[in-house]
Motif scaffolding. Structure first.
Motif, PDB file in Angstrom:
ATOM      1  N   ASN A  35       0.849  -1.184   0.000  1.00 25.57           N
ATOM      2  CA  ASN A  35       0.000   0.000   0.000  1.00 25.57           C
ATOM      3  C   ASN A  35       0.892   1.244   0.000  1.00 25.57           C
ATOM      4  O   ASN A  35       2.080   1.180   0.332  1.00 25.57           O
ATOM      5  CB  ASN A  35      -0.882   0.015   1.249  1.00 25.57           C
ATOM      6  CG  ASN A  35      -1.699  -1.252   1.381  1.00 25.57           C
ATOM      7  OD1 ASN A  35      -2.538  -1.553   0.545  1.00 25.57           O
ATOM      8  ND2 ASN A  35      -1.434  -2.014   2.439  1.00 25.57           N
ATOM      9  N   HIS A 130      -6.666   0.851  -5.284  1.00 26.95           N
ATOM     10  CA  HIS A 130      -7.823   1.663  -4.927  1.00 26.95           C
ATOM     11  C   HIS A 130      -7.293   2.985  -4.398  1.00 26.95           C
ATOM     12  O   HIS A 130      -6.599   3.030  -3.380  1.00 26.95           O
ATOM     13  CB  HIS A 130      -8.675   0.964  -3.861  1.00 26.95           C
ATOM     14  CG  HIS A 130      -9.825   1.801  -3.383  1.00 26.95           C
ATOM     15  ND1 HIS A 130     -10.881   2.147  -4.195  1.00 26.95           N
ATOM     16  CD2 HIS A 130     -10.084   2.372  -2.174  1.00 26.95           C
ATOM     17  CE1 HIS A 130     -11.738   2.885  -3.518  1.00 26.95           C
ATOM     18  NE2 HIS A 130     -11.278   3.034  -2.285  1.00 26.95           N
ATOM     19  N   GLN A 221      -9.681   5.090   7.950  1.00 31.04           N
ATOM     20  CA  GLN A 221      -9.462   4.291   6.731  1.00 31.04           C
ATOM     21  C   GLN A 221      -8.441   3.185   6.965  1.00 31.04           C
ATOM     22  O   GLN A 221      -8.530   2.108   6.375  1.00 31.04           O
ATOM     23  CB  GLN A 221      -8.998   5.200   5.591  1.00 31.04           C
ATOM     24  CG  GLN A 221     -10.015   6.222   5.132  1.00 31.04           C
ATOM     25  CD  GLN A 221     -11.274   5.598   4.585  1.00 31.04           C
ATOM     26  OE1 GLN A 221     -11.235   4.578   3.899  1.00 31.04           O
ATOM     27  NE2 GLN A 221     -12.415   6.199   4.908  1.00 31.04           N
ATOM     28  N   GLU A 224     -10.061   0.108   8.238  1.00 23.81           N
ATOM     29  CA  GLU A 224     -11.011  -0.553   7.355  1.00 23.81           C
ATOM     30  C   GLU A 224     -10.344  -1.700   6.602  1.00 23.81           C
ATOM     31  O   GLU A 224      -9.123  -1.749   6.459  1.00 23.81           O
ATOM     32  CB  GLU A 224     -11.589   0.448   6.345  1.00 23.81           C
ATOM     33  CG  GLU A 224     -12.419   1.556   6.965  1.00 23.81           C
ATOM     34  CD  GLU A 224     -13.761   1.067   7.477  1.00 23.81           C
ATOM     35  OE1 GLU A 224     -14.262   0.050   6.945  1.00 23.81           O
ATOM     36  OE2 GLU A 224     -14.305   1.683   8.417  1.00 23.81           O
ATOM     37  N   SER A 225     -11.179  -2.609   6.092  1.00 24.53           N
ATOM     38  CA  SER A 225     -10.681  -3.691   5.251  1.00 24.53           C
ATOM     39  C   SER A 225     -10.709  -3.230   3.800  1.00 24.53           C
ATOM     40  O   SER A 225     -11.739  -2.761   3.307  1.00 24.53           O
ATOM     41  CB  SER A 225     -11.555  -4.929   5.426  1.00 24.53           C
ATOM     42  OG  SER A 225     -11.144  -5.957   4.551  1.00 24.53           O
ATOM     43  N   HIS A 226      -9.583  -3.354   3.127  1.00 19.85           N
ATOM     44  CA  HIS A 226      -9.480  -2.948   1.726  1.00 19.85           C
ATOM     45  C   HIS A 226      -9.199  -4.176   0.870  1.00 19.85           C
ATOM     46  O   HIS A 226      -8.229  -4.900   1.101  1.00 19.85           O
ATOM     47  CB  HIS A 226      -8.362  -1.918   1.549  1.00 19.85           C
ATOM     48  CG  HIS A 226      -8.592  -0.649   2.317  1.00 19.85           C
ATOM     49  ND1 HIS A 226      -9.361   0.388   1.841  1.00 19.85           N
ATOM     50  CD2 HIS A 226      -8.170  -0.262   3.553  1.00 19.85           C
ATOM     51  CE1 HIS A 226      -9.392   1.362   2.731  1.00 19.85           C
ATOM     52  NE2 HIS A 226      -8.680   0.998   3.782  1.00 19.85           N
ATOM     53  N   ASP A 227     -10.039  -4.398  -0.128  1.00 17.71           N
ATOM     54  CA  ASP A 227      -9.898  -5.584  -0.982  1.00 17.71           C
ATOM     55  C   ASP A 227      -8.669  -5.496  -1.874  1.00 17.71           C
ATOM     56  O   ASP A 227      -8.052  -6.512  -2.187  1.00 17.71           O
ATOM     57  CB  ASP A 227     -11.148  -5.772  -1.841  1.00 17.71           C
ATOM     58  CG  ASP A 227     -12.382  -6.082  -1.014  1.00 17.71           C
ATOM     59  OD1 ASP A 227     -12.215  -6.657   0.092  1.00 17.71           O
ATOM     60  OD2 ASP A 227     -13.500  -5.746  -1.451  1.00 17.71           O
ATOM     61  N   ASN A 228      -8.330  -4.291  -2.310  1.00 19.37           N
ATOM     62  CA  ASN A 228      -7.172  -4.076  -3.184  1.00 19.37           C
ATOM     63  C   ASN A 228      -6.122  -3.269  -2.432  1.00 19.37           C
ATOM     64  O   ASN A 228      -6.433  -2.580  -1.445  1.00 19.37           O
ATOM     65  CB  ASN A 228      -7.590  -3.308  -4.442  1.00 19.37           C
ATOM     66  CG  ASN A 228      -8.541  -4.107  -5.303  1.00 19.37           C
ATOM     67  OD1 ASN A 228      -8.420  -5.321  -5.430  1.00 19.37           O
ATOM     68  ND2 ASN A 228      -9.498  -3.420  -5.916  1.00 19.37           N
ATOM     69  N   PHE A 230      -4.085  -0.121  -1.501  1.00 17.09           N
ATOM     70  CA  PHE A 230      -4.595   1.248  -1.590  1.00 17.09           C
ATOM     71  C   PHE A 230      -3.472   2.253  -1.831  1.00 17.09           C
ATOM     72  O   PHE A 230      -2.323   2.049  -1.449  1.00 17.09           O
ATOM     73  CB  PHE A 230      -5.399   1.638  -0.348  1.00 17.09           C
ATOM     74  CG  PHE A 230      -4.658   1.575   0.961  1.00 17.09           C
ATOM     75  CD1 PHE A 230      -3.718   2.533   1.310  1.00 17.09           C
ATOM     76  CD2 PHE A 230      -4.927   0.550   1.877  1.00 17.09           C
ATOM     77  CE1 PHE A 230      -3.060   2.482   2.530  1.00 17.09           C
ATOM     78  CE2 PHE A 230      -4.268   0.488   3.106  1.00 17.09           C
ATOM     79  CZ  PHE A 230      -3.323   1.469   3.423  1.00 17.09           C
ATOM     80  N   TYR A 326      -2.064  -2.928   8.248  1.00 15.54           N
ATOM     81  CA  TYR A 326      -1.280  -2.571   7.068  1.00 15.54           C
ATOM     82  C   TYR A 326       0.127  -2.084   7.408  1.00 15.54           C
ATOM     83  O   TYR A 326       0.885  -1.718   6.514  1.00 15.54           O
ATOM     84  CB  TYR A 326      -2.011  -1.481   6.279  1.00 15.54           C
ATOM     85  CG  TYR A 326      -3.432  -1.835   5.951  1.00 15.54           C
ATOM     86  CD1 TYR A 326      -3.732  -2.807   4.992  1.00 15.54           C
ATOM     87  CD2 TYR A 326      -4.493  -1.238   6.627  1.00 15.54           C
ATOM     88  CE1 TYR A 326      -5.040  -3.153   4.705  1.00 15.54           C
ATOM     89  CE2 TYR A 326      -5.806  -1.578   6.353  1.00 15.54           C
ATOM     90  CZ  TYR A 326      -6.078  -2.537   5.393  1.00 15.54           C
ATOM     91  OH  TYR A 326      -7.378  -2.886   5.116  1.00 15.54           O
TER      92      TYR A 326
END
Length: 516
Positions: A35, A130, A221, A224-228, A230, A326
């Motif tokens: 990320n 993302h 943010q 949060e869970s991010h699929d891609n 970021f 992350y």
């Protein structure tokens, strides 16, 4: 990436081709792309502990972040010395001399080359990231649809919220000729010349302020869970004028002991116009008003308070990253868009070719880093685009004009034989190496400084050159743009709509598959 592949391949060269192919594919897919946390701080100069721009400034969160593991670029430069020039170059990957963006009133979207090419967040979106953002990243412009914040460049964009008004009984303003809320003596140096030069404590605490709420958004943010993977761009607005910050940050600095950096009023006498033989530069209105009211040290204290406030907001983001899932797979880039004068050369604000205006704070952390490493190589903000492409292993973008400095993140001391350039206007630019700074203006005026012996650039050496320096000067001159694009048209001044009228559904027609 090549080094990683070699380390994978060497122990297994004897395996059958099919087995080797399967192992390599599995290995590549097992490691997710990193990320990117991309943090901009508006008008922050080197008044940060790790950059040692002022010995009294307190920025504990930035200093601690660097100490825990990062490369601190001590000689980073901006591509242009005001917000729009610098940000447009950084985010497009093209020099101002290529795009024709030379000032704050020019929207980068009106440049033909930028119309054809994906900006940094768009390029990451094209390649599986993302992108999301809040706070100032692109420079804002008014248009027929409201205000253009660069919201069109992100998959998800949020307008800033919050804000606490200044305490009117304590505000100092050159524009309004006020000192601590009361009228100052009559002056010829007041009025509306640019953004209001003012400072003072806010009525409310930090929780109500805009930058703090932006930091809280970023912190949320990161939970949060991010699929891609970021690309998260976060913009902190202070220490940009006016220097409004909660009282607690002014209280960090004793008004009786806080001092501005050294100022010499003969400093401009050796920069002469070849046509008139007179000094090219004059004292600024800000400087003259502050001097006549004995406020030079107080203005410096207010800037330091705004820096400490911005630092506290960054601390919210740093803490959230450490507590997030992350933290071990995020590249962090912290950058200021240009420098800022605080009385040096009788100037305030930015927009000059000198060291105080062109040097920027730049800190980069890769997940595996431990401890602070300083890098003295002259890199540039325009280099961030190709560098992040390399670090994130997404396809190269050959048209970019910056240089990939990722090797310096592995070894900050390795050779780097590239001067760093700042374009200060159409036909004007500067170049700097690790010791010398060369400036050339469109009217032919030149300056040359030895930063090793004269870090404040008090002595222009252009007419007293040591013969050994001539090749250095020529090399720096050769690094300047060979030509300058004609400046693009300025934004229509009739557009007066405010940010609240922004229609986020109206975006320029920039389908990613059509952009290079």
């Amino acid at each position: 990436m090549f080094t990683i592949l070699c380390s994978i391949l060497n122990p297994i060269r004897s395996l059958p081709t099919l087995t080797l192919s399967l192992l390599l594919t599995a290995s590549l897919h097992a490691t997710p792309k990193p990320n990117v946390l991309f943090i901009s701080i508006d008008d922050l100069n080197d008044w940060v502990g790790v950059f040692d721009g002022h010995p009294q400034t307190k920025t504990p969160h930035l200093d601690d972040f660097a100490a825990k593991g990062a490369v601190v670029f001590q000689n980073a430069r901006c591509p242009g010395p005001v917000c729009c020039i610098s940000r447009s170059a950084l985010l497009s990957g093209f020099w101002p001399s290529t795009t024709g963006v030379y000032g704050n009133s020019q929207n980068m979207l009106d440049s033909t080359i930028i119309q054809e090419n994906a900006t940094l967040p768009e390029y990451f979106s094209k390649h599986g990231y993302h992108s999301l953002s809040r706070g100032k990243i692109f420079h804002k412009h008014a248009n027929e649809n409201g205000s253009d914040f660069g919201h069109w460049a992100f998959d998800h964009w949020e307008n800033t919220q919050g804000g606490s008004p200044v305490d009117p009984t304590k505000v100092t303003s050159r524009n309004k000729n006020l000192i601590n809320g009361k009228p100052a003596p009559p002056s010829d140096h007041t009025g509306d010349f640019g953004t209001e030069f003012a400072w003072g404590p806010t009525r409310d605490g930090i929780e109500e302020t805009r930058d703090y709420q932006t930091a809280q958004w970023a912190a949320a943010q990161l939970q949060e869970s991010h699929d891609n993977p970021f690309f998260m761009a976060v913009g902190i607005s202070r220490p940009h004028l006016p220097f409004y910050a909660p009282q607690e940050f002014f209280d960090l600095y004793d008004p009786k002991t806080f001092k501005a950096n050294e100022i010499r009023e003969d400093d401009l006498d050796d920069i002469l116009s070849p046509k008139t033989g007179k000094p090219k530069h004059s004292f600024s209105t800000d400087y003259l008003w502050l001097k006549e009211n004995d406020l030079i040290d107080e203005a410096a204290r207010a800037y330091a308070a705004a820096c400490s406030y911005a630092d506290a907001c960054l601390g919210v983001i740093f803490d959230a990253l450490e507590q997030s899932p992350y933290k071990d797979n995020t590249i962090v880039v912290i950058w200021g868009d240009h420098g800022w004068h605080l009385g040096e050369k009788m100037k305030y604000r930015k927009g000059t070719a000198w060291n105080e205006s062109t040097r920027v704070p730049l800190i980069v952390r890769l997940p595996e880093m431990t401890g602070q490493q300083d890098c003295l190589r002259p890199v540039n903000l325009i280099d961030l685009f190709p560098t992040l492409i390399e670090l994130c292993d997404i396809p190269e973008k050959p048209t970019l004009e910056g240089r990939d400095f990722s090797p310096l993140l592995n070894d900050p001391q390795q050779p780097w034989d590239y001067p760093s350039v700042t374009v200060t206007g159409e036909g004007s630019a500067t170049a700097i190496d690790e010791r010398f700074h060369y400036i050339r203006y469109s009217d032919g005026v030149e300056e040359f400084y030895d930063l090793e012996t004269d870090p404040m650039e008090f002595t222009n050496l252009i007419n007293q050159m040591n013969p050994e320096w001539e090749p250095i000067k020529e090399k720096l001159a050769a690094a300047l743009p060979k030509s300058f694009a004609t400046g693009i048209p300025k934004t229509d001044s009739s557009y007066k709509k405010t940010a609240k009228e922004l229609d986020q559904s109206i975006k320029p027609a920039r389908p990613l598959d059509k952009l290079k």
